[in-house]
Design a protein around this motif. Structure first.
Motif, PDB file in Angstrom:
ATOM      1  N   LEU A 118       0.725  -0.950  -0.235  1.00 56.98           N
ATOM      2  CA  LEU A 118       0.214   0.057  -0.284  1.00 56.98           C
ATOM      3  C   LEU A 118       1.092   0.794   0.336  1.00 56.98           C
ATOM      4  N   SER A 119       0.968   2.295  -1.008  1.00 54.12           N
ATOM      5  CA  SER A 119       1.095   2.977  -1.114  1.00 54.12           C
ATOM      6  C   SER A 119       0.271   4.624  -1.090  1.00 54.12           C
ATOM      7  N   GLY A 120       0.701   6.287   0.155  1.00 56.46           N
ATOM      8  CA  GLY A 120      -0.041   6.617  -0.179  1.00 56.46           C
ATOM      9  C   GLY A 120       0.525   7.899  -0.631  1.00 56.46           C
ATOM     10  N   ASP A 121      -0.118   9.077  -1.437  1.00 56.57           N
ATOM     11  CA  ASP A 121       0.261  10.286  -2.153  1.00 56.57           C
ATOM     12  C   ASP A 121       0.287  10.837  -0.929  1.00 56.57           C
ATOM     13  N   ILE A 122       1.861  11.578  -0.661  1.00 55.86           N
ATOM     14  CA  ILE A 122       1.653  12.583   0.019  1.00 55.86           C
ATOM     15  C   ILE A 122       1.150  14.170  -0.451  1.00 55.86           C
ATOM     16  N   ASN A 123       0.676  14.093  -1.832  1.00 52.90           N
ATOM     17  CA  ASN A 123       0.544  15.148  -2.559  1.00 52.90           C
ATOM     18  C   ASN A 123      -0.966  15.267  -2.513  1.00 52.90           C
ATOM     19  N   ALA A 124      -1.814  14.156  -2.134  1.00 56.39           N
ATOM     20  CA  ALA A 124      -3.026  14.026  -2.470  1.00 56.39           C
ATOM     21  C   ALA A 124      -3.381  12.862  -1.148  1.00 56.39           C
ATOM     22  N   PRO A 125      -3.475  13.122  -0.039  1.00 52.76           N
ATOM     23  CA  PRO A 125      -3.283  12.213   1.771  1.00 52.76           C
ATOM     24  C   PRO A 125      -4.588  11.699   0.972  1.00 52.76           C
ATOM     25  N   GLU A 126      -6.077  11.846   0.629  1.00 52.75           N
ATOM     26  CA  GLU A 126      -7.057  10.917   0.407  1.00 52.75           C
ATOM     27  C   GLU A 126      -6.963   9.688  -0.120  1.00 52.75           C
ATOM     28  N   SER A 127      -6.293  10.060  -1.491  1.00 58.07           N
ATOM     29  CA  SER A 127      -6.370   8.741  -2.161  1.00 58.07           C
ATOM     30  C   SER A 127      -5.688   7.918  -2.081  1.00 58.07           C
ATOM     31  N   ILE A 128      -5.697   6.816  -2.268  1.00 59.86           N
ATOM     32  CA  ILE A 128      -4.409   5.389  -1.863  1.00 59.86           C
ATOM     33  C   ILE A 128      -4.814   4.583  -2.833  1.00 59.86           C
ATOM     34  N   VAL A 129      -3.508   4.422  -3.590  1.00 54.28           N
ATOM     35  CA  VAL A 129      -3.113   2.883  -4.452  1.00 54.28           C
ATOM     36  C   VAL A 129      -2.455   2.198  -3.501  1.00 54.28           C
ATOM     37  N   GLN A 130      -3.930   1.268  -4.524  1.00 56.13           N
ATOM     38  CA  GLN A 130      -3.302   0.113  -4.217  1.00 56.13           C
ATOM     39  C   GLN A 130      -2.315  -1.188  -5.285  1.00 56.13           C
ATOM     40  N   GLU A 131      -1.159  -1.573  -4.835  1.00 56.06           N
ATOM     41  CA  GLU A 131      -0.594  -2.683  -5.654  1.00 56.06           C
ATOM     42  C   GLU A 131      -0.322  -3.766  -5.299  1.00 56.06           C
ATOM     43  N   VAL A 132      -0.638  -4.861  -5.485  1.00 54.26           N
ATOM     44  CA  VAL A 132      -1.339  -6.215  -5.228  1.00 54.26           C
ATOM     45  C   VAL A 132       0.282  -6.978  -6.189  1.00 54.26           C
ATOM     46  N   VAL A 133       1.377  -7.954  -5.530  1.00 57.16           N
ATOM     47  CA  VAL A 133       2.345  -8.409  -5.807  1.00 57.16           C
ATOM     48  C   VAL A 133       1.663  -9.805  -5.632  1.00 57.16           C
ATOM     49  N   GLN A 134       1.685 -10.984  -6.502  1.00 53.55           N
ATOM     50  CA  GLN A 134       0.585 -11.854  -6.097  1.00 53.55           C
ATOM     51  C   GLN A 134       1.095 -12.773  -6.794  1.00 53.55           C
ATOM     52  N   GLN A 135       0.986 -14.954  -6.086  1.00 52.90           N
ATOM     53  CA  GLN A 135       1.433 -15.571  -7.507  1.00 52.90           C
ATOM     54  C   GLN A 135       0.997 -15.738  -8.524  1.00 52.90           C
ATOM     55  N   VAL A 136       1.503 -16.102  -9.695  1.00 49.72           N
ATOM     56  CA  VAL A 136       1.143 -16.847 -10.652  1.00 49.72           C
ATOM     57  C   VAL A 136       1.583 -17.744 -10.827  1.00 49.72           C
ATOM     58  N   THR A 137       0.935 -18.922 -10.921  1.00 51.92           N
ATOM     59  CA  THR A 137       1.127 -20.397 -11.517  1.00 51.92           C
ATOM     60  C   THR A 137       0.666 -20.594 -13.018  1.00 51.92           C
ATOM     61  N   THR A 138       1.443 -21.186 -13.476  1.00 48.58           N
ATOM     62  CA  THR A 138       1.273 -21.719 -15.104  1.00 48.58           C
ATOM     63  C   THR A 138       1.503 -22.830 -15.368  1.00 48.58           C
ATOM     64  N   ILE A 139       1.089 -23.274 -15.761  1.00 46.23           N
ATOM     65  CA  ILE A 139       0.893 -24.784 -16.266  1.00 46.23           C
ATOM     66  C   ILE A 139       0.574 -25.544 -17.486  1.00 46.23           C
ATOM     67  N   ARG A 140       2.151 -25.973 -18.202  1.00 43.33           N
ATOM     68  CA  ARG A 140       2.079 -26.167 -19.396  1.00 43.33           C
ATOM     69  C   ARG A 140       1.842 -26.827 -20.088  1.00 43.33           C
ATOM     70  N   ILE A 141       1.506 -27.585 -21.550  1.00 39.67           N
ATOM     71  CA  ILE A 141       1.477 -28.998 -22.006  1.00 39.67           C
ATOM     72  C   ILE A 141       1.828 -28.895 -23.802  1.00 39.67           C
ATOM     73  N   GLY A 142       3.000 -28.847 -23.732  1.00 41.86           N
ATOM     74  CA  GLY A 142       3.366 -28.503 -24.716  1.00 41.86           C
ATOM     75  C   GLY A 142       3.799 -30.298 -25.338  1.00 41.86           C
ATOM     76  N   GLN A 143       3.348 -30.295 -26.843  1.00 37.29           N
ATOM     77  CA  GLN A 143       3.406 -31.555 -27.758  1.00 37.29           C
ATOM     78  C   GLN A 143       4.204 -30.580 -28.937  1.00 37.29           C
ATOM     79  N   LEU A 144       5.722 -31.634 -29.486  1.00 40.39           N
ATOM     80  CA  LEU A 144       6.264 -31.648 -30.404  1.00 40.39           C
ATOM     81  C   LEU A 144       5.542 -32.339 -32.231  1.00 40.39           C
ATOM     82  N   ILE A 145       4.599 -31.816 -32.973  1.00 35.29           N
ATOM     83  CA  ILE A 145       4.207 -32.652 -34.412  1.00 35.29           C
ATOM     84  C   ILE A 145       5.158 -32.045 -35.450  1.00 35.29           C
TER      85      ILE A 145
END
Length: 470
Positions: A118-145
């Motif tokens: 969570l980060s607050g802007d000192i110039n705009a104390p009313e606004s709160i900018v929320q940045e979320v860093v989350q876990q991302v899982t990718t499952i792939r199946i590949g086939q050579l043709i």
């Protein structure tokens, strides 16, 4: 700016599916290993039963025929067994060439652990900018043709490789049969020479007995008894030499089927032959049916199949990927797909194609050289066969009857006092030498017949004699 740690949200659905996937994979591997173990055990058992049955059916009998000797060599010769194993190994190459490429499973996890910033802007104390860093899982199946018929081309080339191995096996088999027949002929000739030496020794003994009686009667001087005994000693030496040659030939024959010592008593067969040299033109046509000639033709097909394999490799393959992306915090899933195709800009398999083209030309040249070599060997063997046949005919029809008649006349004349001992011993020597020449000519003729049968890969008596060809 203030950081707030959020609790980690576990991906239960992903863990459960991965566990199920791993468990299924382990069970599949266990089932395949049990099936392969059972197949190997059954194959080993069946092969063992076949070997025992074959060993029981073919044994080294007391009286050995040529068929028995060939069967023993084909069953127990290690060289032929090695070629047989090579054929079975190439079956595995063909099996491997036809298998599909395995699919590839890829699991990619980014940002392990969920962190919310969570980060607050000192110039705009009313606004709160929320940045979320989350876990991302990718499952792939590949086939050579594989495109362009690569797998079919590989299977075709592997099958032709199996046929090449079969031709090699057949050529070795025929060559082994010819070698066994040659050694068997040496045993037959050795038996005939031993028999001939024993008869000659008995004739020399009879001459010695006759000379002793004439010496005792005072009709000839005692020196003739010494000369007669020298002739008897020479006959004994010839008999011992013939015996040693026969023992050596028997051992060589037993070694053809990997036996330390011969277990047979006698080789059954007739050294004299009535096979007249066949027509040369027919033999020249049949020589192209030799397994070596057929192998050379099959080698050209194999090289062309390998060329086709290299031509298919110019076409790039296609790799297809499909999977899903899971966002741990948000809780959403996204399907993904991709296609990868290499661009043949630099490597278009030019070098391998050039090599494959040259290999095809080389195989064609080798076929021409092989056919020329087979025809040359056939011509040489045929000329020697014709010469041996003429020698046999002259010895059998002219020389041997005259030598036997001259010896009988000399022996009877010596008993009556009309001829001297030197004339009798000379007639005996001439008879023995010509009989020995006849046996050697018969053995040489039979070896040449075996060599021609090896070249035409068939019996020579199935071809009409040359005088019957119109």
């Amino acid at each position: 700016m203030k950081l707030i740690k959020l609790p980690i949200v576990p991906c239960d659905w992903m863990r459960a599916e991965i566990q199920i996937l791993l468990l299924s994979f382990i069970l599949l591997l266990g089932f395949i290993s049990q099936v392969e173990a059972g197949a190997d055990a059954f194959s080993a058992t069946s092969n063992g039963v076949k070997d025992r049955l074959a060993d029981v059916s073919v044994r080294e009998s007391r009286d050995l025929t040529l068929r028995d000797a060939i069967n023993l060599a084909l069953l127990r010769n290690p060289e032929l067994a090695a070629f047989s194993k090579e054929m079975r190994a190439l079956e595995g190459v063909t099996l491997q060439a036809g298998l599909l490429r395995n699919p590839e499973l890829s699991v990619n996890v980014e940002n392990i652990g969920n962190i919310q910033k969570l980060s607050g802007d000192i110039n705009a104390p009313e606004s709160i900018v929320q940045e979320v860093v989350q876990q991302v899982t990718t499952i792939r199946i590949g086939q050579l043709i594989e495109l362009g018929g690569k797998r079919a081309a590989r299977v075709n080339a592997a099958l032709l490789g199996e046929e090449l191995a079969a031709r090699d096996y057949e050529s070795r088999r025929i060559e082994l049969m010819a070698r066994v027949a040659n050694v068997f002929t040496e045993v037959l000739a050795g038996q005939e020479r031993l028999k001939l030496a024993a008869e000659t020794r008995q004739l020399a003994q009879n001459v010695v007995d006759t000379v002793i009686l004439r010496v005792q009667a005072g009709k000839v001087p005692p020196i003739e008894e010494t000369r007669a005994k020298i002739g008897l000693s020479t006959a004994r030496i010839e008999w011992e030499q013939a015996q040693r040659d026969l023992v050596s030939a028997r051992k060589r024959l037993a070694l053809m089927w990997d036996s330390d010592a011969p277990q047979f008593d006698k080789a059954l067969g007739v050294l004299e032959t009535s096979i007249v040299p066949p027509d040369f033109q027919v033999l020249q046509e049949r020589v192209l049916e030799n397994p070596l000639a057929l192998r050379a033709m099959k080698n050209i097909e194999h090289r062309k199949a390998l060329l086709e394999v290299e031509q298919t490799r110019r076409i790039p393959n296609l790799t297809v990927n499909a999977g899903v992306v899971n966002y741990a915090l948000v809780g959403g899933n996204t399907a993904i797909a991709s296609v990868m195709v290499p661009l043949p800009l630099f490597d278009r398999n030019q070098g391998n194609l050039k090599e494959a083209h040259q290999r095809v030309g080389k195989a064609e040249d080798e076929q021409t050289m092989l056919e020329l070599r087979l025809k040359t060997e056939l011509a040489q063997s045929y000329e020697a066969l014709s010469a041996a046949w003429n020698e046999i005919t002259i010895l059998r029809d002219e020389i041997l009857p005259g030598a036997k008649s001259a010896f009988n006349v000399m022996r009877r004349g010596y008993e009556l006092g009309k001829f001297g001992l030197l004339e009798l011993l000379d007639a005996q020597r001439v008879l023995f030498q010509n009989q020995l020449l006849y046996v050697r000519a018969l053995a040489n003729y039979q070896r040449l017949v075996n060599d021609i049968e090896r070249l035409i890969a068939g019996p020579i008596d199935s071809i009409r004699p040359r005088q019957e060809i119109k």
